[in-house]
Design a protein around this motif. Structure first.
Motif: not given
Length: 532
Positions: A51-53, A197-200, A204-206
């Protein structure tokens, strides 16, 4: 001024993250053989969560690939843009083996490498949603690599201690692409969306939208291979009909919400966080001579296409301010788009520059790229619903489904108009203008001796400043374009590939294909799927 190897992006600030752009990190990385230490930083933790990458992977794929050299040079060659400069080397096809060095690095040491790292971390975490996104980015990056270069290092590209990876044939690369897209859909279907999370930064995670995008990309790629004899991605035999049916089957699962599903990467704007077209063509970080082609402006005027006022800025509006930067010039006061005047070939409101001309007109005298594409915070379109409809139109045409082909053709035009806000823009001018334009385009379709021509021509306009038009032109020959008068290619024709970068000849010469020549001498050698 040569500009294709000088792009950098200092950093991009996204929510909660400071992302270092690979354009800066890759300064000395000219070859796939330089990748053993790529992206390693002894000051960072050895293990970084997926999620950080992922945000960095999405930013870099957008900025360095979708919005950079992979589209800027072809936009000149297919004459949507022109190089309004005294020495327009790229516009006259002076494209040497040093020019694609950065793109090669951005793919191998950037988006592909990053996507593989995302997948490795996601597997260890059993984060299947992020794993699937990484597989889509890797698949897409491989397709872009082989579409420009043909045979490329694949199986051995990331082997430890292998400084001279062998090249794989284009069909093998596409086998990998289709396999990864199928696995991506499986993983996204099984994935926990909360893990994103907020990584996409795209959807937006969809995960449903990502699955839809994977199907849309598969439809695109089946159509790209429609003139090849490849079996990649097909259960049975190949051929045009099999590819067309496969494209339709994939398209049925793609973009169910129309333009709401468009893959549009948003840039926040502000210092060092701008859309790359803004930085490149408007702000003038490198040049602002990359403007509209007279061929393209002429086509829009000839068709009385209302996208003219959105895809092009009015002459003098270099960046929409009162005084155009770098040029001085008179104060600029924009006018409302006027269909009764602006389609006149002699009207000076919108003007392009002739491709390949060895004399600058001055940027204040030529239309720059429209703000929809080049505002500081403009989204960067990866793929849109309009493209999908034109894919359906062509596929149905190949399969002999005439009414369905025409319906999808109309849907593609209307999807593009809606995406660009044309209908709303003209509502107070002429509420029927879009309907009248569509009617004219349908008449042109009915009267066309080869109905593929209007399909690809409208697809060309709907995909302004994207990778698709160059590949479609190579594959179909549409739209029909005349090479520039002072072409520097051996055959005097528009280039049909990128040359292998000199970094590969320096570090992996024993494996680089040599039968196509080097540098400018290789630009007339089609890749394997290009049978036109």
């Amino acid at each position: 001024m040569r500009y294709t190897t000088r792009y950098t992006w200092k950093y991009a600030l996204v929510p909660g993250l400071l992302l270092v752009g690979a354009g800066l990190m890759l300064a000395g990385c000219d070859s796939v053989t330089d990748l053993s230490e790529a992206n390693e930083n002894p000051n960072d933790p050895v293990e970084v969560s997926s999620s950080q990458q992922l945000p960095g992977n999405l930013v870099n794929f957008s900025y360095q690939v979708v919005g950079n050299e992979a589209v800027r040079t072809p936009s000149l060659w297919i004459q949507q843009a022109a190089q309004n400069a005294d020495t327009p080397e790229i516009d006259t096809y002076e494209y040497t083996e040093t020019d694609p060095n950065n793109l090669w690095g951005w793919l191998y040491a950037g988006s592909i490498k990053d996507a593989r790292n995302v997948q490795e971390a996601a597997r260890s975490e059993e984060n299947f949603a992020t794993l699937g996104i990484g597989q889509i980015i890797e698949a897409w990056s491989w397709s872009i690599t082989t579409d420009f270069f043909g045979d490329v290092p694949l199986e051995e590209a990331y082997q430890q201690d292998n400084a001279t990876p062998a090249y794989s044939e284009q069909e093998a690369v596409y086998d990998t692409v289709f396999t990864k897209l199928e696995r991506a859909r499986q993983n996204l279907s099984a994935g926990n969306t909360e893990a994103l999370g907020n990584a996409d930064l795209l959807y937006g995670g969809d995960t449903d939208k990502w699955i839809s995008l994977a199907w849309a990309l598969e439809a695109k790629l089946h159509m790209r291979l429609s003139e090849s004899d490849f079996g990649a991605g097909l259960d049975g035999s190949g051929g045009r009909s099999a590819r067309a049916q496969a494209a339709l089957d994939a398209a049925e699962n793609a973009f169910p919400n129309g333009n709401a599903d468009n893959a549009a990467f948003s840039f926040p704007g502000g210092d060092d966080k701008e859309n790359p077209w803004y930085q490149f063509t408007i702000q003038g970080v490198w040049v602002n001579s990359h403007q509209l082609s007279s061929q393209y402006v002429g086509m829009l005027k000839d068709h009385e296409d209302p996208r003219l006022g959105i895809q092009a800025r009015q002459v003098g509006a270099i960046d929409g301010t009162a005084t155009p930067p770098t040029d001085g010039g008179p104060d600029f006061s924009p006018e409302d788009f006027n269909p009764s005047e602006d389609f006149n070939p002699d009207d000076p409101t919108y003007q392009g520059h002739e491709n390949g001309v060895d004399e600058s007109e001055g940027t204040v005298n030529v239309s720059s790229i429209g703000s929809y594409y080049s505002a500081s915070d403009a989204p960067l379109i990866w793929m849109n619903y309009a493209e999908l409809k034109f894919i359906e139109s062509e596929a149905n045409l190949i399969l002999g489904n005439g009414p369905a082909a025409k319906t999808a053709y109309e849907d593609g035009i209307r999807a593009s108009m809606s995406q660009l806000g044309v209908t709303d823009k003209l509502a107070n001018v002429d509420a029927s203008f879009v309907d009248d334009f569509v009617s004219d385009r349908l008449t042109a379709y009915d009267n066309a001796s080869d109905k593929l021509e209007p399909i690809i021509t409208e697809k060309y306009k709907a995909n302004f400043l994207r990778l698709t038009p160059y590949h479609d032109w190579r594959r179909t020959g549409y739209p029909e374009l005349e090479p520039v008068a002072n072409a520097l290619t051996d055959d005097g024709e528009i280039p049909v590939r990128f040359p292998y970068p000199n970094g590969e000849f320096n570090n992996n010469e024993e494996n680089v294909p040599t039968d196509i020549g080097r540098g400018i001498n290789s630009l007339d050698a089609p890749v394997d799927w290009d049978a036109n």
